[in-house]
Motif scaffolding. Sequence first.
Motif, PDB file in Angstrom:
ATOM      1  N   GLY A  10       0.815  -1.200   0.000  1.00  0.00           N
ATOM      2  CA  GLY A  10       0.000   0.000   0.000  1.00  0.00           C
ATOM      3  C   GLY A  10       0.850   1.251   0.000  1.00  0.00           C
ATOM      4  N   ILE A  11       0.181   2.402  -0.145  1.00  0.00           N
ATOM      5  CA  ILE A  11       0.827   3.711  -0.138  1.00  0.00           C
ATOM      6  C   ILE A  11       0.082   4.601   0.854  1.00  0.00           C
ATOM      7  CG2 ILE A  11       1.401   5.767  -1.494  1.00  0.00           C
ATOM      8  CD1 ILE A  11       2.976   3.397  -2.430  1.00  0.00           C
ATOM      9  N   ALA A  12       0.846   5.344   1.631  1.00  0.00           N
ATOM     10  CA  ALA A  12       0.268   6.351   2.526  1.00  0.00           C
ATOM     11  C   ALA A  12       0.863   7.704   2.181  1.00  0.00           C
ATOM     12  CB  ALA A  12       0.565   6.000   3.985  1.00  0.00           C
ATOM     13  N   VAL A  13       0.014   8.721   2.122  1.00  0.00           N
ATOM     14  CA  VAL A  13       0.429  10.085   1.795  1.00  0.00           C
ATOM     15  C   VAL A  13      -0.037  11.014   2.911  1.00  0.00           C
ATOM     16  CG1 VAL A  13       0.233  11.971   0.126  1.00  0.00           C
ATOM     17  CG2 VAL A  13       0.203   9.605  -0.677  1.00  0.00           C
ATOM     18  N   THR A  14       0.893  11.765   3.492  1.00  0.00           N
ATOM     19  CA  THR A  14       0.573  12.759   4.517  1.00  0.00           C
ATOM     20  C   THR A  14       1.310  14.051   4.169  1.00  0.00           C
ATOM     21  OG1 THR A  14       2.450  12.440   6.033  1.00  0.00           O
ATOM     22  CG2 THR A  14       0.628  10.844   6.180  1.00  0.00           C
ATOM     23  N   PRO A  15       1.030  15.154   4.856  1.00  0.00           N
ATOM     24  CA  PRO A  15       1.786  16.379   4.592  1.00  0.00           C
ATOM     25  C   PRO A  15       3.266  16.244   4.911  1.00  0.00           C
ATOM     26  CG  PRO A  15      -0.255  16.887   5.740  1.00  0.00           C
ATOM     27  CD  PRO A  15      -0.098  15.402   5.784  1.00  0.00           C
ATOM     28  N   ASP A  16       3.640  15.282   5.740  1.00  0.00           N
ATOM     29  CA  ASP A  16       5.033  15.143   6.171  1.00  0.00           C
ATOM     30  C   ASP A  16       5.841  14.131   5.366  1.00  0.00           C
ATOM     31  OD1 ASP A  16       4.710  16.986   8.301  1.00  0.00           O
ATOM     32  OD2 ASP A  16       3.714  15.415   9.466  1.00  0.00           O
ATOM     33  N   GLY A  17       5.199  13.323   4.547  1.00  0.00           N
ATOM     34  CA  GLY A  17       5.945  12.335   3.792  1.00  0.00           C
ATOM     35  C   GLY A  17       5.039  11.297   3.163  1.00  0.00           C
ATOM     36  N   GLN A  18       5.669  10.399   2.408  1.00  0.00           N
ATOM     37  CA  GLN A  18       4.946   9.323   1.751  1.00  0.00           C
ATOM     38  C   GLN A  18       5.700   8.022   1.971  1.00  0.00           C
ATOM     39  OE1 GLN A  18       3.809  10.297  -2.307  1.00  0.00           O
ATOM     40  NE2 GLN A  18       3.504  12.449  -1.800  1.00  0.00           N
ATOM     41  N   TRP A  19       4.941   6.929   2.108  1.00  0.00           N
ATOM     42  CA  TRP A  19       5.544   5.638   2.385  1.00  0.00           C
ATOM     43  C   TRP A  19       4.853   4.549   1.598  1.00  0.00           C
ATOM     44  CZ3 TRP A  19       4.154   9.287   5.899  1.00  0.00           C
ATOM     45  CH2 TRP A  19       5.182   9.856   6.674  1.00  0.00           C
ATOM     46  N   ALA A  20       5.652   3.576   1.185  1.00  0.00           N
ATOM     47  CA  ALA A  20       5.108   2.290   0.764  1.00  0.00           C
ATOM     48  C   ALA A  20       5.094   1.391   1.988  1.00  0.00           C
ATOM     49  CB  ALA A  20       5.976   1.679  -0.338  1.00  0.00           C
ATOM     50  N   ARG A  21       4.124   0.522   2.061  1.00  0.00           N
ATOM     51  CA  ARG A  21       4.018  -0.343   3.234  1.00  0.00           C
ATOM     52  C   ARG A  21       3.506  -1.707   2.804  1.00  0.00           C
ATOM     53  NH1 ARG A  21      -1.188   2.898   5.754  1.00  0.00           N
ATOM     54  NH2 ARG A  21      -2.767   2.021   4.355  1.00  0.00           N
ATOM     55  N   LEU A  22       3.835  -2.707   3.587  1.00  0.00           N
ATOM     56  CA  LEU A  22       3.355  -4.063   3.351  1.00  0.00           C
ATOM     57  C   LEU A  22       2.227  -4.342   4.333  1.00  0.00           C
ATOM     58  CD1 LEU A  22       3.642  -6.709   1.801  1.00  0.00           C
ATOM     59  CD2 LEU A  22       5.319  -7.436   3.514  1.00  0.00           C
ATOM     60  N   GLY A  23       1.020  -4.471   3.818  1.00  0.00           N
ATOM     61  CA  GLY A  23      -0.128  -4.648   4.684  1.00  0.00           C
ATOM     62  C   GLY A  23      -0.389  -3.409   5.523  1.00  0.00           C
ATOM     63  N   GLU A  24      -1.185  -3.587   6.575  1.00  0.00           N
ATOM     64  CA  GLU A  24      -1.506  -2.451   7.442  1.00  0.00           C
ATOM     65  C   GLU A  24      -0.389  -2.165   8.444  1.00  0.00           C
ATOM     66  OE1 GLU A  24      -3.919  -0.443   7.196  1.00  0.00           O
ATOM     67  OE2 GLU A  24      -5.399  -1.456   5.912  1.00  0.00           O
ATOM     68  N   ASP A  25       0.275  -3.236   8.915  1.00  0.00           N
ATOM     69  CA  ASP A  25       1.228  -3.070  10.010  1.00  0.00           C
ATOM     70  C   ASP A  25       2.620  -3.599   9.688  1.00  0.00           C
ATOM     71  OD1 ASP A  25      -0.829  -2.060  11.773  1.00  0.00           O
ATOM     72  OD2 ASP A  25      -1.553  -4.131  11.910  1.00  0.00           O
ATOM     73  N   GLY A  26       2.888  -3.901   8.421  1.00  0.00           N
ATOM     74  CA  GLY A  26       4.173  -4.469   8.047  1.00  0.00           C
ATOM     75  C   GLY A  26       5.244  -3.415   7.854  1.00  0.00           C
ATOM     76  N   PRO A  27       6.359  -3.805   7.246  1.00  0.00           N
ATOM     77  CA  PRO A  27       7.463  -2.861   7.016  1.00  0.00           C
ATOM     78  C   PRO A  27       7.024  -1.669   6.167  1.00  0.00           C
ATOM     79  CG  PRO A  27       8.142  -5.119   6.567  1.00  0.00           C
ATOM     80  CD  PRO A  27       6.669  -5.155   6.744  1.00  0.00           C
ATOM     81  N   HIS A  28       7.687  -0.539   6.394  1.00  0.00           N
ATOM     82  CA  HIS A  28       7.439   0.689   5.643  1.00  0.00           C
ATOM     83  C   HIS A  28       8.719   1.111   4.933  1.00  0.00           C
ATOM     84  CE1 HIS A  28       3.902   0.697   8.129  1.00  0.00           C
ATOM     85  NE2 HIS A  28       3.479   1.868   7.695  1.00  0.00           N
ATOM     86  N   TRP A  29       8.574   1.673   3.724  1.00  0.00           N
ATOM     87  CA  TRP A  29       9.703   2.195   2.963  1.00  0.00           C
ATOM     88  C   TRP A  29       9.389   3.641   2.584  1.00  0.00           C
ATOM     89  CZ3 TRP A  29       7.535  -2.568   2.479  1.00  0.00           C
ATOM     90  CH2 TRP A  29       8.369  -3.681   2.583  1.00  0.00           C
TER      91      TRP A  29
END
Length: 401
Positions: free
Chosen positions: A359-378
């Motif tokens: 998945g991808i998360a976008v916030t005003p402070d940054g963006q991350w790729a993530r595995l599942g809801e609680d897995g590793p983030h990049w």
Amino acid sequence: MSTHDGDLVGRRTGMDTAMTERGAWPQDSLWLREAMAALPRDRFAPDRLWRWDGYAYVPVDRASDPQGWANELYDDVNGAAITQLDGGRPSSSLSAPGAVADMLDSLMVEPGHTVWDVGAGQGWTTALAAWRAGPGLVVATEIDEALAEFARDRLKAAGVDAEVLAADATRTGPPGGARVDRLHATYAVETVPWQWIQAVRPGGRIVYPWGRLGYVALTVDDDGGGAQGWVHGLAQFMADRRGPAQAQTGRAAYAAVRGDGEPKVRRVVERDLAPLADDWHLRFAVRVAVPDAVLLTGRDEDGVNAWVHDGDASWAELTARGDGSVILLQGGPRRIGDEVMTAWSQWEALGEPELYDYGIAVTPDGQWARLGEDGPHWPIGRQRLPAPGDDAGTGGGRSSG
């Protein structure tokens, strides 16, 4: 009806059949099949297309080679038709029908939705979105003024009520200033411009090609302060014209990065590289963990070989020895071959997840790729995402549509 027009009718039918045989018509968006029949791809194609002949892009003109021109449009449901070059490289295309269907399915357009189509290109995706949403509800932006005019002409000829503006999709914000229900991008960005989040109402959808590989569907948070979503497929699109330059992908680009220098590392790696060539879930995991790595593979009698570079100064070559192992050579300031091997091992340790698990998360402070809801983030990108109100970001775009 001319002979060529009659042939195009047959080619359209052939594409419909090929999409059916491959299961490419999304079951949740059956309207797409009707829309593509009503608004066929050839009506949005310029009279000159471009074909790669193994050495360079060569013109394919409708007037002198109507069959070749039609082949570029209808021979491959997963193939883009190149419509424009810039410096000998593609700068606009009619996107592959399979990718267009997938992405518009992920967009979840419903009648009455307002839509911002970012990167109108020739106007095909604009027309398809308007077919679904309704007259006057789709506005497209296109950074190339000549392409914007072309799209307007083709939409008018097709009887489609949609607007095309010549504008930079990042710096202008949403056309008219009001938030839209859906945003559909047809060029690849590594980080999502914050203006796109601001442009879509809470609960609305953003579908965009993610960098070198993959496309993502985001849902804007209820408070409008960010967006979350998942990878939906493997589409590859041309890059944002105003963003960081993407490394070229051919063997010549690898040779240019490697140059004549001697490798700094030479060792044996006990790996059969076949999965690196054949398993797109692995390829996607490498793309997430080492986003600037350009990966090429090829086979010979000893097995699969690989070449990796970062578009700058670091490179790696992995040569199969015929016994399930490879010789690894590396050069440059980074050990990019080791980075790829580490990403591979990490993917295995995580249980070999599929690309759809990311998945991808976008916030005003940054963006991350993530595995599942609680897995590793990049982390995505090297710079902080512009905060609301900042006049910055990665704008423009190479055009598809």
